[in-house]
Design a protein around this motif. Structure first.
Motif, PDB file in Angstrom:
ATOM      1  N   LEU A 302       0.832  -1.207   0.000  1.00 41.65           N
ATOM      2  CA  LEU A 302       0.000   0.000   0.000  1.00 41.65           C
ATOM      3  C   LEU A 302       0.865   1.255   0.000  1.00 41.65           C
ATOM      4  O   LEU A 302       0.494   2.278  -0.586  1.00 41.65           O
ATOM      5  CB  LEU A 302      -0.915  -0.006   1.228  1.00 41.65           C
ATOM      6  N   ALA A 303       2.024   1.190   0.660  1.00 47.06           N
ATOM      7  CA  ALA A 303       2.925   2.344   0.708  1.00 47.06           C
ATOM      8  C   ALA A 303       3.497   2.661  -0.666  1.00 47.06           C
ATOM      9  O   ALA A 303       3.803   3.816  -0.971  1.00 47.06           O
ATOM     10  CB  ALA A 303       4.057   2.078   1.701  1.00 47.06           C
ATOM     11  N   GLN A 304       3.677   1.646  -1.493  1.00 49.21           N
ATOM     12  CA  GLN A 304       4.324   1.825  -2.790  1.00 49.21           C
ATOM     13  C   GLN A 304       3.338   1.954  -3.948  1.00 49.21           C
ATOM     14  O   GLN A 304       3.752   2.186  -5.089  1.00 49.21           O
ATOM     15  CB  GLN A 304       5.288   0.657  -3.048  1.00 49.21           C
ATOM     16  N   ALA A 305       2.048   1.831  -3.673  1.00 51.16           N
ATOM     17  CA  ALA A 305       1.046   1.933  -4.730  1.00 51.16           C
ATOM     18  C   ALA A 305       0.861   3.395  -5.135  1.00 51.16           C
ATOM     19  O   ALA A 305       0.541   4.241  -4.299  1.00 51.16           O
ATOM     20  CB  ALA A 305      -0.279   1.333  -4.262  1.00 51.16           C
ATOM     21  N   ARG A 306       1.064   3.686  -6.389  1.00 51.12           N
ATOM     22  CA  ARG A 306       0.912   5.043  -6.913  1.00 51.12           C
ATOM     23  C   ARG A 306      -0.517   5.272  -7.395  1.00 51.12           C
ATOM     24  O   ARG A 306      -1.231   4.308  -7.710  1.00 51.12           O
ATOM     25  CB  ARG A 306       1.883   5.279  -8.075  1.00 51.12           C
ATOM     26  N   PRO A 307      -0.952   6.531  -7.473  1.00 48.36           N
ATOM     27  CA  PRO A 307      -2.268   6.795  -8.050  1.00 48.36           C
ATOM     28  C   PRO A 307      -2.423   6.147  -9.419  1.00 48.36           C
ATOM     29  O   PRO A 307      -1.517   6.192 -10.258  1.00 48.36           O
ATOM     30  CB  PRO A 307      -2.301   8.325  -8.142  1.00 48.36           C
ATOM     31  N   ASP A 308      -3.567   5.512  -9.608  1.00 50.47           N
ATOM     32  CA  ASP A 308      -3.957   4.804 -10.829  1.00 50.47           C
ATOM     33  C   ASP A 308      -3.330   3.421 -10.949  1.00 50.47           C
ATOM     34  O   ASP A 308      -3.582   2.715 -11.924  1.00 50.47           O
ATOM     35  CB  ASP A 308      -3.668   5.620 -12.088  1.00 50.47           C
ATOM     36  N   ASP A 309      -2.496   2.997  -9.989  1.00 48.01           N
ATOM     37  CA  ASP A 309      -2.061   1.595  -9.979  1.00 48.01           C
ATOM     38  C   ASP A 309      -3.273   0.686  -9.815  1.00 48.01           C
ATOM     39  O   ASP A 309      -4.291   1.068  -9.226  1.00 48.01           O
ATOM     40  CB  ASP A 309      -1.086   1.342  -8.818  1.00 48.01           C
ATOM     41  N   ARG A 310      -3.157  -0.536 -10.323  1.00 44.81           N
ATOM     42  CA  ARG A 310      -4.242  -1.512 -10.230  1.00 44.81           C
ATOM     43  C   ARG A 310      -4.058  -2.387  -8.981  1.00 44.81           C
ATOM     44  O   ARG A 310      -2.934  -2.738  -8.623  1.00 44.81           O
ATOM     45  CB  ARG A 310      -4.271  -2.386 -11.476  1.00 44.81           C
ATOM     46  N   VAL A 311      -5.178  -2.730  -8.354  1.00 49.04           N
ATOM     47  CA  VAL A 311      -5.162  -3.520  -7.114  1.00 49.04           C
ATOM     48  C   VAL A 311      -6.241  -4.591  -7.199  1.00 49.04           C
ATOM     49  O   VAL A 311      -7.381  -4.312  -7.586  1.00 49.04           O
ATOM     50  CB  VAL A 311      -5.418  -2.627  -5.880  1.00 49.04           C
ATOM     51  N   ARG A 312      -5.870  -5.796  -6.816  1.00 48.09           N
ATOM     52  CA  ARG A 312      -6.849  -6.876  -6.646  1.00 48.09           C
ATOM     53  C   ARG A 312      -6.754  -7.383  -5.206  1.00 48.09           C
ATOM     54  O   ARG A 312      -5.655  -7.491  -4.641  1.00 48.09           O
ATOM     55  CB  ARG A 312      -6.609  -8.033  -7.627  1.00 48.09           C
ATOM     56  N   LEU A 313      -7.901  -7.701  -4.629  1.00 46.05           N
ATOM     57  CA  LEU A 313      -7.978  -8.200  -3.264  1.00 46.05           C
ATOM     58  C   LEU A 313      -8.153  -9.715  -3.305  1.00 46.05           C
ATOM     59  O   LEU A 313      -9.118 -10.212  -3.895  1.00 46.05           O
ATOM     60  CB  LEU A 313      -9.151  -7.549  -2.524  1.00 46.05           C
ATOM     61  N   VAL A 314      -7.213 -10.434  -2.701  1.00 52.91           N
ATOM     62  CA  VAL A 314      -7.214 -11.900  -2.741  1.00 52.91           C
ATOM     63  C   VAL A 314      -7.587 -12.427  -1.361  1.00 52.91           C
ATOM     64  O   VAL A 314      -6.794 -12.322  -0.418  1.00 52.91           O
ATOM     65  CB  VAL A 314      -5.832 -12.442  -3.155  1.00 52.91           C
TER      66      VAL A 314
END
Length: 687
Positions: A302-314
């Motif tokens: 979460l600290a390294q996720a930039r705006p508009d990065d894609r995320v999936r919840l597993v």
């Protein structure tokens, strides 16, 4: 279970000799340590600490530091530092263009810096967002509330409670007796623009809050990181949740609203229709559904996720989460062995998640039926190192709240914070208790068994007399700072929100009151019972009127405000809150009061209010409030306080409303309020 460890003044100066001078601070650079503050979540002090704890822990290990050593976290563009003495440094995280006197510096590799040399951390060009610097001996700043980490919103910790500025001079601790340097290049996590986050479903979910399809969609969707993501919370953009209900009842108009309950760090709260993952500087208590919690081993992403990065919840099971955490802890406990093993394999640190479990909630750890005045009780997983205790049905019942408080006291006696007892945090909500535990000492079932034992042996609550206090605070109704927050929201967030342009008019409408002045009359007449602390940081109270005739009901902002003035007073659901500091918020604002948090030179804790305080307000003009705020901040004035007691009878409406006429008034007020509430909901649906 609240302990104050090292409640030093935030301005205490370090005695260490100069270590480096800040030539240029970068976008936002500040001092952090690894573990942050512990044991203060229940009064609204977040842990803070390094957001990407994995990268920072590896950098610290590389230069031989103990895990407690402080370093620097920087976002987007790191600082430029001129060193005054010879030191070892290691960089980690989103470091791509770092130089030492113009020569490239390799992340994960220990570098010797000589006196007079200039280290430039450079830009984060992506992937990744945050950089970390570890210095042999650690950065020497005083501990505040048990940690050297900076809490920027609270303005304490780190270097003078703020981000670094050009010209700052910071000390470095002793480099004696440090471990041998270590190359951790192979252990540094790979950064990306697409992330898979392992999550434990719950504590809330289907079918009570979300439909089965709605919960499945939460885990099937591809989310995007919103541009407003920060250390308080990472907002995700995607499909709206599939709600199983039309509203939150007395908790608020929106189906995301629940009676205030504590959040674990990594909890995915649904703030209206927006998922927000609680960060290390996030709020401890609030009124939103939490359908899943990010596993501790994956929170660094979460600290390294930039705006508009894609995320999936597993979704994973609690056991799979525990296995992931053990693997990560083993790597950080002995990075030398982990690096040697990777060298043999010829590999690189990886974070491939398992296929994942289904989206179903884990089975409750404990379910107890109601018995006499004792309500039903359930204990559920709330991620991988918390459990959530909930009592009674999802409605406001002050006698249930009293029993949650008694349970928290009983557990505190058995598991005092500060020792190796296993329970590290306890946060009381309206009908809930969030317990954090150390997996090295206890597992979730041990905690559930302890809750069962304590619950079964609680004294009869009808015989309890609680020592409490009556506290009177000045209140500037319709304060200009509150209107500034409303205006900023209307201009920059949601101009068509039904509570714009005037929160007080919205409260009047949904409670069927004749005028805005009638709203203020109710606020002034009410006696509020403090049910929780830290609702919006730093001792901020969440409170409810004892008299049902004073229980105004409204809804929280959706999406939340990005700015709220310090000590604004607002109403959300049936609850009132005093904001402990500037920051985001969602309560409908009615005014502003004096500080409820202040560091002093005494041994007194900095938070003003306590659980079950009886809170009242006396109106003052806006200019008079500014004078009183200055007096309180300087320690020359304080609130009116007197000792009192609270009993079971004081918490029951049948006793508060002594006459038949009062009970009729309460019934009429509630009926009108519910009708206006329903009409507002229909207007929302029509829009």
């Amino acid at each position: 279970m609240t302990a104050v460890a090292g409640a030093e003044s935030p301005q205490t100066a370090s005695a260490a000799p100069p270590g480096f001078t800040v030539v240029a601070p970068g976008v936002q650079s500040f001092v952090v340590d690894l573990s942050g503050r512990r044991g203060l979540w229940g009064v609204g002090v977040p842990p803070s600490g390094a957001f990407d704890d994995r990268s920072f822990a590896l950098a610290n290990a590389a230069v031989g530091n103990p895990a407690s050593a402080a370093g620097i976290e920087a976002v987007l563009r790191g600082p430029v530092l001129r060193f005054e003495r010879r030191v070892l440094v290691c960089l980690a995280g989103a470091v791509a263009r770092a130089t030492l006197d113009g020569r490239p510096v390799v992340p994960g590799r220990v570098t010797v810096v000589e006196p007079g040399q200039v280290l430039d951390l450079g830009d984060t060009v992506g992937p990744g967002l945050r950089q970390y610097l570890a210095v042999g001996g650690g950065i020497a700043v005083p501990a505040v509330l048990g940690s050297r980490t900076t809490f920027l919103l609270g303005k304490f910790g780190g270097h003078e409670g703020r981000a670094l500025a050009a010209g700052d001079v910071l000390g470095i601790g002793s480099a004696e007796n440090l471990a041998a340097p270590l190359d951790v290049t192979a252990l540094l996590p790979r950064l990306a623009d697409a992330w898979e986050l392992r999550v434990v479903p719950g504590p809330h979910g289907a079918p009570e809050h979300l439909t089965d399809d709605g919960l499945a969609e939460l885990f099937a969707a591809e989310w995007r990181v919103d541009h407003r993501a920060d250390r308080t919370g990472v907002r995700l953009v995607g499909p709206p949740p599939g709600w199983a209900r039309g509203d939150g009842g007395e908790a608020g108009l929106h189906p995301s609203n629940i009676h205030d309950s504590a959040y674990p760090v990594g909890g995915i709260m649904l703030s209206g229709n927006t998922p927000v993952v609680v960060g290390p500087d996030g709020p401890s208590l609030g009124g939103f559904v939490v359908p899943a919690v990010v596993v501790r081993a994956d929170r660094w992403k979460l600290a390294q996720a930039r705006p508009d990065d894609r995320v999936r919840l597993v979704p994973v099971t609690p056991q799979e989460a525990a296995d992931a955490n053990r693997a990560r802890d083993a790597e950080l406990a002995d990075p030398r062995a982990a690096a040697a093993w990777l060298e043999v394999l010829g590999g690189h640190a990886s974070d491939l998640p398992p296929d994942g479990a289904g989206p179903e909630l884990p089975e409750p750890l404990l379910v107890l039926p109601a018995a006499g005045v004792r309500p039903a009780l359930a204990v559920r997983h709330a991620g991988d190192c918390h459990v959530l205790v909930e009592a009674g049905p999802p409605r406001l019942d002050l006698t249930v709240r009293l029993q949650i408080h008694l349970l928290a006291r009983a557990l505190a006696e058995r598991f005092p914070t500060g020792g190796a007892t296993g329970i590290t945090e306890a946060v009381e909500g309206v009908r809930s208790l969030l317990l954090a535990y150390d997996p090295e000492v206890l597992d979730a079932r041990d905690v559930a068994e302890a809750v069962h034992a304590a619950w079964s042996t609680l004294p009869d609550p009808r015989d309890i007399e609680l020592p409490v206090r009556e506290v009177v605070l000045p209140l500037s109704l319709d304060d200009p700072a509150a209107h500034e927050a409303m205006l900023r929201y209307q201009r920059g967030v949601r101009p068509d929100a039904p509570w714009c342009p005037d929160n007080v008019e919205f409260i009047r409408r949904v409670n069927d009151l004749p005028s805005r002045e009638a709203v203020f009359d109710v606020v002034e007449a009410a006696t509020y019972l403090v049910l929780g602390l830290g609702d919006v940081y730093l001792g901020a109270p969440v409170a409810v009127p004892l008299d049902p005739r004073h229980r105004l009901v409204t809804t929280k902002y959706d999406p939340a405000r990005t700015w709220t003035p310090e000590n604004a007073v607002g109403i959300g659901g049936v609850y009132l809150c005093v904001y402990g500091m500037e920051g985001p918020g969602g309560y409908q604002l009615v005014g502003r009061t004096v500080p409820v948090w202040r560091f002093t030179d005494s041994d007194e804790p900095p938070w003003l209010l306590r659980q079950f305080d009886l809170l009242r307000f006396r109106p003052v003009a806006a200019d008079e409030l500014l004078r009183l705020r200055a007096e309180v901040a300087a320690g020359r004035a304080g609130p009116e306080i007197r000792e009192a007691t609270l009993t079971w009878d004081d918490l029951t409406a049948a006793t508060v409303l002594l006459t038949a006429e009062q009970r009729r008034e309460a019934a009429d007020f509630t009926a009108r309020r519910e009708a206006a509430f329903a009409a507002e909901r229909e207007r929302w649906a029509a829009r």
